[in-house]
Design a protein around this motif. Structure first.
Motif, PDB file in Angstrom:
ATOM      1  N   MET A   1       0.833  -1.211   0.000  1.00  0.00           N
ATOM      2  CA  MET A   1       0.000   0.000   0.000  1.00  0.00           C
ATOM      3  C   MET A   1       0.864   1.256   0.000  1.00  0.00           C
ATOM      4  N   GLU A   2       1.881   1.268   0.871  1.00  0.00           N
ATOM      5  CA  GLU A   2       2.774   2.416   0.955  1.00  0.00           C
ATOM      6  C   GLU A   2       3.538   2.601  -0.356  1.00  0.00           C
ATOM      7  N   ALA A   3       3.906   1.435  -0.972  1.00  0.00           N
ATOM      8  CA  ALA A   3       4.625   1.505  -2.248  1.00  0.00           C
ATOM      9  C   ALA A   3       3.753   2.130  -3.324  1.00  0.00           C
ATOM     10  N   GLU A   4       2.432   1.750  -3.318  1.00  0.00           N
ATOM     11  CA  GLU A   4       1.496   2.312  -4.291  1.00  0.00           C
ATOM     12  C   GLU A   4       1.339   3.814  -4.082  1.00  0.00           C
ATOM     13  N   LEU A   5       1.206   4.227  -2.805  1.00  0.00           N
ATOM     14  CA  LEU A   5       1.075   5.655  -2.487  1.00  0.00           C
ATOM     15  C   LEU A   5       2.322   6.417  -2.910  1.00  0.00           C
ATOM     16  N   GLY A   6       3.500   5.787  -2.626  1.00  0.00           N
ATOM     17  CA  GLY A   6       4.747   6.435  -2.997  1.00  0.00           C
ATOM     18  C   GLY A   6       4.872   6.585  -4.504  1.00  0.00           C
ATOM     19  N   SER A   7       4.475   5.494  -5.220  1.00  0.00           N
ATOM     20  CA  SER A   7       4.531   5.542  -6.675  1.00  0.00           C
ATOM     21  C   SER A   7       3.588   6.601  -7.230  1.00  0.00           C
ATOM     22  N   GLY A   8       2.369   6.667  -6.642  1.00  0.00           N
ATOM     23  CA  GLY A   8       1.391   7.665  -7.080  1.00  0.00           C
ATOM     24  C   GLY A   8       1.877   9.072  -6.817  1.00  0.00           C
ATOM     25  N   ARG A   9       2.507   9.298  -5.657  1.00  0.00           N
ATOM     26  CA  ARG A   9       3.036  10.611  -5.319  1.00  0.00           C
ATOM     27  C   ARG A   9       4.146  11.011  -6.295  1.00  0.00           C
ATOM     28  N   GLU A  10       5.049  10.053  -6.599  1.00  0.00           N
ATOM     29  CA  GLU A  10       6.150  10.346  -7.510  1.00  0.00           C
ATOM     30  C   GLU A  10       5.643  10.702  -8.901  1.00  0.00           C
ATOM     31  N   GLU A  11       4.645   9.971  -9.370  1.00  0.00           N
ATOM     32  CA  GLU A  11       4.073  10.269 -10.688  1.00  0.00           C
ATOM     33  C   GLU A  11       3.418  11.643 -10.695  1.00  0.00           C
ATOM     34  N   LEU A  12       2.743  11.963  -9.597  1.00  0.00           N
ATOM     35  CA  LEU A  12       2.078  13.261  -9.470  1.00  0.00           C
ATOM     36  C   LEU A  12       3.099  14.399  -9.470  1.00  0.00           C
ATOM     37  N   ILE A  13       4.165  14.200  -8.697  1.00  0.00           N
ATOM     38  CA  ILE A  13       5.225  15.221  -8.635  1.00  0.00           C
ATOM     39  C   ILE A  13       5.879  15.396 -10.004  1.00  0.00           C
ATOM     40  N   LYS A  14       6.129  14.287 -10.696  1.00  0.00           N
ATOM     41  CA  LYS A  14       6.746  14.373 -12.026  1.00  0.00           C
ATOM     42  C   LYS A  14       5.872  15.159 -12.994  1.00  0.00           C
ATOM     43  N   ASN A  15       4.552  14.908 -12.926  1.00  0.00           N
ATOM     44  CA  ASN A  15       3.633  15.606 -13.834  1.00  0.00           C
ATOM     45  C   ASN A  15       3.605  17.106 -13.552  1.00  0.00           C
ATOM     46  N   ILE A  16       3.588  17.466 -12.262  1.00  0.00           N
ATOM     47  CA  ILE A  16       3.552  18.887 -11.913  1.00  0.00           C
ATOM     48  C   ILE A  16       4.888  19.544 -12.249  1.00  0.00           C
ATOM     49  N   GLU A  17       5.998  18.808 -12.046  1.00  0.00           N
ATOM     50  CA  GLU A  17       7.318  19.327 -12.432  1.00  0.00           C
ATOM     51  C   GLU A  17       7.393  19.526 -13.945  1.00  0.00           C
ATOM     52  N   TYR A  18       6.793  18.589 -14.685  1.00  0.00           N
ATOM     53  CA  TYR A  18       6.727  18.724 -16.144  1.00  0.00           C
ATOM     54  C   TYR A  18       5.931  19.975 -16.527  1.00  0.00           C
ATOM     55  N   THR A  19       4.800  20.180 -15.847  1.00  0.00           N
ATOM     56  CA  THR A  19       3.978  21.373 -16.075  1.00  0.00           C
ATOM     57  C   THR A  19       4.779  22.637 -15.758  1.00  0.00           C
ATOM     58  N   HIS A  20       5.502  22.588 -14.664  1.00  0.00           N
ATOM     59  CA  HIS A  20       6.301  23.737 -14.228  1.00  0.00           C
ATOM     60  C   HIS A  20       7.377  24.080 -15.265  1.00  0.00           C
ATOM     61  N   GLU A  21       8.048  23.066 -15.802  1.00  0.00           N
ATOM     62  CA  GLU A  21       9.104  23.284 -16.805  1.00  0.00           C
ATOM     63  C   GLU A  21       8.521  23.887 -18.080  1.00  0.00           C
ATOM     64  N   ILE A  22       7.351  23.413 -18.488  1.00  0.00           N
ATOM     65  CA  ILE A  22       6.704  23.963 -19.690  1.00  0.00           C
ATOM     66  C   ILE A  22       6.324  25.421 -19.468  1.00  0.00           C
ATOM     67  N   LEU A  23       5.822  25.726 -18.272  1.00  0.00           N
ATOM     68  CA  LEU A  23       5.453  27.117 -17.961  1.00  0.00           C
ATOM     69  C   LEU A  23       6.672  28.026 -17.989  1.00  0.00           C
ATOM     70  N   LEU A  24       7.798  27.536 -17.462  1.00  0.00           N
ATOM     71  CA  LEU A  24       9.039  28.320 -17.510  1.00  0.00           C
ATOM     72  C   LEU A  24       9.495  28.535 -18.951  1.00  0.00           C
TER      73      LEU A  24
END
Length: 239
Positions: A1-24
């Motif tokens: 369960m923790e691994a799934e949450l961690g994986s979901g968090r990492e994917e979420l962070i990557k997507n927002i970081e991707y959004t942030h880079e495009i905005l820059l």
């Protein structure tokens, strides 16, 4: 369960970081576009006034020489100086408008057109890049449109990386509550500043009232002293 949450968090962070880079990248692209693209040159209003006054002087001299005799004939009806100045001002306005539209406006238009044509390829590439960046945002970013700006994505990434939020919804809610808190603090600071100004004004009014009160007392004492002196003079003259 923790691994799934961690994986979901990492994917979420990557997507927002991707959004942030495009905005820059989009912001940097807009800066380049504005730097290359030439808008028409705007003349400062002060320059307009200087040029206008510069044109008035020769017109005043011309009319003083050529129309002086006519103006002197009408001197009894209209003052000479007023007539010459009035005609000079009217003709200066007409001349300035014509010169501005025929010369400066056309030259400005040709200059900007030449400059933009010269950089047409670069401007086109920047525009295409900008369109692609916004298309990628719309297609791949999970951040809602309202929150697609650099400051917000920075905050969302920080909340997720520091475990202050576990999902995009929680991060957005935390962002909204934090911003609302900042707004409230700013409003409180404004109210405090307003209260301080009001207190200062009240202190000034109270000081003025105290001064008036002291002056009134001094005036009353002066009147009483004068009345006492008058009474003494009356008593002394009786005898």
């Amino acid at each position: 369960m923790e691994a799934e949450l961690g994986s979901g968090r990492e994917e979420l962070i990557k997507n927002i970081e991707y959004t942030h880079e495009i905005l820059l990248s989009a912001e940097e692209n807009d800066k380049k576009y504005k730097k290359i693209f030439k808008n028409p040159i705007n003349i400062n209003p002060i320059i307009h006034i200087i040029l206008f006054l510069f044109l008035i002087w020769p017109y005043g001299d011309i009319f003083g020489v050529f129309f002086g005799p006519i103006a002197r004939m009408l001197e009894n009806v209209i003052p000479l100086g007023f007539l010459v100045d009035l005609v000079a001002i009217i003709l200066t306005i007409i001349t300035y408008v014509i010169l501005y539209n025929l010369l400066l406006h056309n030259l400005n238009k040709k200059y900007t057109s030449y400059h933009n044509d010269k950089n047409k390829v670069v401007l086109s590439e920047l525009q295409q890049t900008n369109e692609k960046l916004h298309s990628d945002l719309a297609q791949y970013s999970i951040v809602p449109l309202k929150y697609r700006h650099i400051y917000c994505t920075e905050k969302l990434i920080d909340y997720l990386k520091n475990f202050r939020a576990d999902s995009l919804k929680e991060a957005i809610n935390l962002y909204e509550s934090t911003e609302q808190h900042h707004l409230q603090i700013n409003e409180i600071k404004k109210m405090q500043a307003l209260q301080a100004d009001t207190n200062q004004e009240l202190s000034s009014v109270n000081a003025s009232l105290d001064h008036l009160g002291r002056m009134q007392k001094e005036t009353k004492r002066s009147i009483e002293s004068a009345n006492s002196s008058l009474s003494e003079i009356r008593e002394s003259t009786r005898y």
